[in-house]
Scaffold this motif. Structure first.
Motif, PDB file in Angstrom:
ATOM      1  N   SER A  18       0.829  -1.210   0.000  1.00 26.49           N
ATOM      2  CA  SER A  18       0.000   0.000   0.000  1.00 26.49           C
ATOM      3  C   SER A  18       0.858   1.252   0.000  1.00 26.49           C
ATOM      4  O   SER A  18       0.562   2.220  -0.704  1.00 26.49           O
ATOM      5  N   TYR A  22       0.619   4.199  -2.877  1.00 25.43           N
ATOM      6  CA  TYR A  22       0.313   5.608  -2.620  1.00 25.43           C
ATOM      7  C   TYR A  22       1.489   6.519  -2.951  1.00 25.43           C
ATOM      8  O   TYR A  22       1.301   7.669  -3.338  1.00 25.43           O
ATOM      9  N   PHE A  27       2.038  10.530  -2.901  1.00 25.91           N
ATOM     10  CA  PHE A  27       2.032  10.667  -1.441  1.00 25.91           C
ATOM     11  C   PHE A  27       3.418  10.344  -0.893  1.00 25.91           C
ATOM     12  O   PHE A  27       4.159   9.548  -1.471  1.00 25.91           O
TER      13      PHE A  27
END
Length: 123
Positions: A18, A22, A27
């Motif tokens: 994850s 991202y 991010f």
């Protein structure tokens, strides 16, 4: 009523996978630790919390008293004031803050579609 900084707290299966996903969306890690099974990812004022094994489903999270940089605000609606407002609107709270307490506290409720909402004050 001011709910504070908003983020979504995602229940993820594999924190490293994850995190990589991202990061590809732009991010960067803002807070947390892979060893503690959570990361807070930030892109501008968008915040996504990634949590592995901490709760069964994703949660909408608001932080009264904080801005999106986790900086304490000088003026904000205390979680107990928010709680009183929600109760006056006849909303059912699954978790309540002690009304006579001060400082950090949290409340939780669920929207009509089963989405959990956490209002979590850290100051």
């Amino acid at each position: 009523m001011k709910l504070g900084a908003f983020s979504i707290s995602l229940a993820v299966k594999d924190l490293s996978v994850s995190k990589e996903f991202y990061e590809k969306l732009g991010f960067t890690v803002f807070a947390g630790d892979l060893k503690m099974n959570y990361l807070i990812m930030k892109n501008g004022n968008a915040l996504v919390g990634l949590f592995q094994g901490m709760f069964p489903k994703s949660i909408l999270t608001f932080n009264p008293g904080w801005d999106e940089n986790a900086t304490a605000l000088s003026s904000f609606d205390d979680v107990r004031k928010i709680q009183a407002h929600l109760k006056s609107k006849k909303l059912k709270l699954e978790q309540e803050a002690k009304e006579e307490s001060t400082g950090p506290a949290s409340i939780m409720l669920t929207d009509p579609d089963g989405n959990q909402i956490l209002i979590d004050q850290h100051v």
